[in-house]
Design an enzyme around this catalytic site. Structure first.
Site, short mmCIF file in Angstrom:
data_model
loop_
_atom_site.label_atom_id
_atom_site.label_comp_id
_atom_site.label_asym_id
_atom_site.label_seq_id
_atom_site.Cartn_x
_atom_site.Cartn_y
_atom_site.Cartn_z
N GLU B 51 0.82 -1.21 0.00
CA GLU B 51 0.00 0.00 0.00
C GLU B 51 0.86 1.26 0.00
O GLU B 51 0.62 2.19 -0.77
CB GLU B 51 -0.92 0.03 1.23
CG GLU B 51 -1.87 -1.15 1.38
CD GLU B 51 -2.96 -1.21 0.31
OE1 GLU B 51 -3.10 -0.26 -0.49
OE2 GLU B 51 -3.68 -2.23 0.26
N ASN B 55 1.24 3.94 -3.02
CA ASN B 55 0.90 5.36 -2.85
C ASN B 55 2.01 6.26 -3.37
O ASN B 55 1.74 7.28 -4.02
CB ASN B 55 0.66 5.68 -1.36
CG ASN B 55 -0.75 5.36 -0.92
OD1 ASN B 55 -1.62 5.07 -1.74
ND2 ASN B 55 -0.98 5.42 0.38
N ARG B 110 -9.14 3.63 -7.98
CA ARG B 110 -8.48 3.52 -6.68
C ARG B 110 -9.58 3.37 -5.63
O ARG B 110 -10.54 4.13 -5.62
CB ARG B 110 -7.67 4.80 -6.38
CG ARG B 110 -6.72 5.25 -7.48
CD ARG B 110 -5.54 4.34 -7.70
NE ARG B 110 -4.87 3.93 -6.49
CZ ARG B 110 -4.25 2.77 -6.33
NH1 ARG B 110 -4.23 1.90 -7.31
NH2 ARG B 110 -3.65 2.48 -5.21
#
Lengths: 111, 150
Positions: B51, B55, B110
């Protein structure tokens, strides 16, 4: 008939399109999987789309985005949608987003 | 009272190619293997790392390629501390970004769950960011004790 592309295998029979997704589903891999599945949806126009996640050994929130995106796409096209055979780790991510409240999730394979 | 010590450290930098999301997961997994995490602990850490790295790639370095700096520290009390840093665009409102389902890229499918996953899969997450300078995400997870074998 069985079509193979990258980490998605697709079968189509009796109006049901089943996409078997394998391997790790992250932001990088989701791109090709999305393209493949959407192309099949447009070409085959099934009455139902099933994503079989039995072969998924990793999924993060990007993978979740792939599933939710396909749900939206199928719904847009009037196609029924279900996810089947998720591993416990995959269910953990889906549950975190409350996905089971939106998506039809079938444990085990759909024959 | 035993003092907690740093027993091992991994420092690496990778360009923000999306293919490196998998590489980052693999490298962190390999490094923490020495602490014998459970299957679930390893799975959670891999996901949290994925994650944070994603990002940096999707948001921090959107429309460009930059370097992602990854540091993993292992401590004697079985705490794992992971730091993922980028020198990208930075987050204008961190509190807003931490909200579940919030995303600045809705068109890209997303889910907006990245930080929520990190917070749920680790013990603590802290985010430091400055617009135009970059973002640093630090995550901590204490692994469960090894089973005693007799």
């Amino acid at each position: 008939m069985l079509f193979s592309d990258y980490n998605v295998n697709v079968t189509f029979s009796d109006g049901v399109l089943t996409a078997y997704i394998k391997g790790e589903v992250d932001h990088h891999n989701a791109v090709a999987a999305r393209r493949r599945i959407d192309r099949e949806l447009e070409e085959k126009r099934p009455r139902e789309l099933i994503l079989d996640l039995g072969g998924v050994n990793f999924m993060d929130s990007s993978g979740l985005g792939l599933i939710l995106g396909r749900y939206n796409k199928a719904t847009e096209l009037g196609i029924a949608f279900a996810v089947c055979n998720p591993t416990p780790a995959t269910m953990k991510i889906i549950s975190l987003a409350g996905g089971e409240r939106i998506i039809n999730i079938i444990s085990g394979e759909v024959k | 009272m035993v003092k907690t010590e740093l027993i091992n450290e991994l420092k690496l930098s990778i360009p923000s190619y999306s293919v490196n999301e998998g590489a980052a997961r693999a490298m962190v997994s390999a490094f923490i293997a020495s602490l014998n995490p459970t299957v679930d602990e390893l799975s959670d850490i891999r996901c949290a790392v994925s994650e944070a790295v994603t990002n940096a790639i999707v948001h921090g370095y959107r429309n460009t390629i930059g370097t992602i700096f990854l540091t993993v520290r292992l401590y004697s009390d079985r705490t794992v501390k992971i730091e993922i840093k980028d020198k990208g665009c930075g987050i204008p409102n961190v509190e807003e970004a931490l909200q579940p389902l919030f995303t600045t890229d809705p068109a890209g499918e997303r889910s907006g769950m990245g930080f929520t996953v990190m917070e749920n899969f680790t013990d603590a997450v802290s985010v430091k960011s400055a617009v135009g300078k970059g973002t640093k995400v630090t995550m901590k997870k204490k692994l469960s004790k090894l089973p005693q074998t007799r």
